[in-house]
Design a protein around this motif. Structure first.
Motif, PDB file in Angstrom:
ATOM      1  N   VAL A 167      59.916  40.466  83.707  1.00  0.00           N
ATOM      2  CA  VAL A 167      59.464  39.123  84.057  1.00  0.00           C
ATOM      3  C   VAL A 167      58.681  38.574  82.870  1.00  0.00           C
ATOM      4  O   VAL A 167      57.926  39.296  82.233  1.00  0.00           O
ATOM      5  CB  VAL A 167      58.557  39.165  85.306  1.00  0.00           C
ATOM      6  CG1 VAL A 167      58.008  37.789  85.629  1.00  0.00           C
ATOM      7  CG2 VAL A 167      59.321  39.730  86.491  1.00  0.00           C
ATOM      8  N   PHE A 168      58.892  37.307  82.557  1.00  0.00           N
ATOM      9  CA  PHE A 168      58.190  36.707  81.432  1.00  0.00           C
ATOM     10  C   PHE A 168      57.814  35.277  81.760  1.00  0.00           C
ATOM     11  O   PHE A 168      58.407  34.644  82.623  1.00  0.00           O
ATOM     12  CB  PHE A 168      59.040  36.760  80.156  1.00  0.00           C
ATOM     13  CG  PHE A 168      60.387  36.093  80.291  1.00  0.00           C
ATOM     14  CD1 PHE A 168      60.552  34.766  79.966  1.00  0.00           C
ATOM     15  CD2 PHE A 168      61.487  36.812  80.739  1.00  0.00           C
ATOM     16  CE1 PHE A 168      61.779  34.142  80.077  1.00  0.00           C
ATOM     17  CE2 PHE A 168      62.727  36.207  80.855  1.00  0.00           C
ATOM     18  CZ  PHE A 168      62.875  34.868  80.524  1.00  0.00           C
ATOM     19  N   GLY A 169      56.826  34.798  81.051  1.00  0.00           N
ATOM     20  CA  GLY A 169      56.331  33.448  81.283  1.00  0.00           C
ATOM     21  C   GLY A 169      56.475  32.580  80.054  1.00  0.00           C
ATOM     22  O   GLY A 169      57.035  32.978  79.028  1.00  0.00           O
ATOM     23  N   ARG A 170      55.932  31.408  80.169  1.00  0.00           N
ATOM     24  CA  ARG A 170      56.054  30.413  79.108  1.00  0.00           C
ATOM     25  C   ARG A 170      55.460  30.887  77.793  1.00  0.00           C
ATOM     26  O   ARG A 170      56.025  30.686  76.726  1.00  0.00           O
ATOM     27  CB  ARG A 170      55.376  29.114  79.558  1.00  0.00           C
ATOM     28  CG  ARG A 170      55.470  27.994  78.544  1.00  0.00           C
ATOM     29  CD  ARG A 170      54.769  26.778  79.038  1.00  0.00           C
ATOM     30  NE  ARG A 170      53.358  27.072  79.210  1.00  0.00           N
ATOM     31  CZ  ARG A 170      52.376  26.250  78.889  1.00  0.00           C
ATOM     32  NH1 ARG A 170      52.645  25.067  78.425  1.00  0.00           N
ATOM     33  NH2 ARG A 170      51.127  26.595  79.058  1.00  0.00           N
ATOM     34  N   SER A 171      54.297  31.526  77.846  1.00  0.00           N
ATOM     35  CA  SER A 171      53.658  31.962  76.608  1.00  0.00           C
ATOM     36  C   SER A 171      54.510  33.004  75.877  1.00  0.00           C
ATOM     37  O   SER A 171      54.593  32.988  74.649  1.00  0.00           O
ATOM     38  CB  SER A 171      52.257  32.502  76.870  1.00  0.00           C
ATOM     39  OG  SER A 171      52.303  33.601  77.751  1.00  0.00           O
ATOM     40  N   ALA A 172      55.168  33.893  76.617  1.00  0.00           N
ATOM     41  CA  ALA A 172      56.043  34.885  75.991  1.00  0.00           C
ATOM     42  C   ALA A 172      57.255  34.216  75.355  1.00  0.00           C
ATOM     43  O   ALA A 172      57.682  34.591  74.263  1.00  0.00           O
ATOM     44  CB  ALA A 172      56.498  35.920  77.018  1.00  0.00           C
ATOM     45  N   VAL A 173      57.788  33.205  76.018  1.00  0.00           N
ATOM     46  CA  VAL A 173      58.929  32.460  75.470  1.00  0.00           C
ATOM     47  C   VAL A 173      58.509  31.740  74.201  1.00  0.00           C
ATOM     48  O   VAL A 173      59.199  31.807  73.177  1.00  0.00           O
ATOM     49  CB  VAL A 173      59.481  31.448  76.508  1.00  0.00           C
ATOM     50  CG1 VAL A 173      60.519  30.531  75.872  1.00  0.00           C
ATOM     51  CG2 VAL A 173      60.052  32.169  77.705  1.00  0.00           C
ATOM     52  N   MET A 174      57.370  31.095  74.242  1.00  0.00           N
ATOM     53  CA  MET A 174      56.893  30.369  73.063  1.00  0.00           C
ATOM     54  C   MET A 174      56.659  31.326  71.899  1.00  0.00           C
ATOM     55  O   MET A 174      57.029  31.036  70.770  1.00  0.00           O
ATOM     56  CB  MET A 174      55.626  29.601  73.395  1.00  0.00           C
ATOM     57  CG  MET A 174      55.870  28.425  74.320  1.00  0.00           C
ATOM     58  SD  MET A 174      54.363  27.594  74.840  1.00  0.00           S
ATOM     59  CE  MET A 174      53.739  27.014  73.286  1.00  0.00           C
TER      60      MET A 174
END
Length: 62
Positions: free
Chosen positions: A48-55
């Motif tokens: 699971v990942f969030g916006r900060s990891a994507v950025m």
């Protein structure tokens, strides 16, 4: 149905990312397709990942 004792199968089979991209990704830009591949390589199906990891992952490459 007693939901506390039941197990819900939310994903019975893994999606082949290449088939999804070829089917639905025809409207994606090359950059978006590259980003999808990078995200999938990093996180796959099980993380699971969030916006900060994507950025963090994508800003390095742009």
């Amino acid at each position: 149905m007693d939901i506390e004792n039941g197990k819900v199968d939310i994903q019975d089979k893994k999606v082949d990312i290449e088939s999804v991209l070829s089917e639905k990704g025809s409207n994606f830009s090359v950059k978006t397709t590259v980003h999808i591949h990078r995200l999938f390589e990093k996180f796959g199906f099980d993380e699971v990942f969030g916006r900060s990891a994507v950025m963090e992952l994508l800003v390095i490459w742009d």
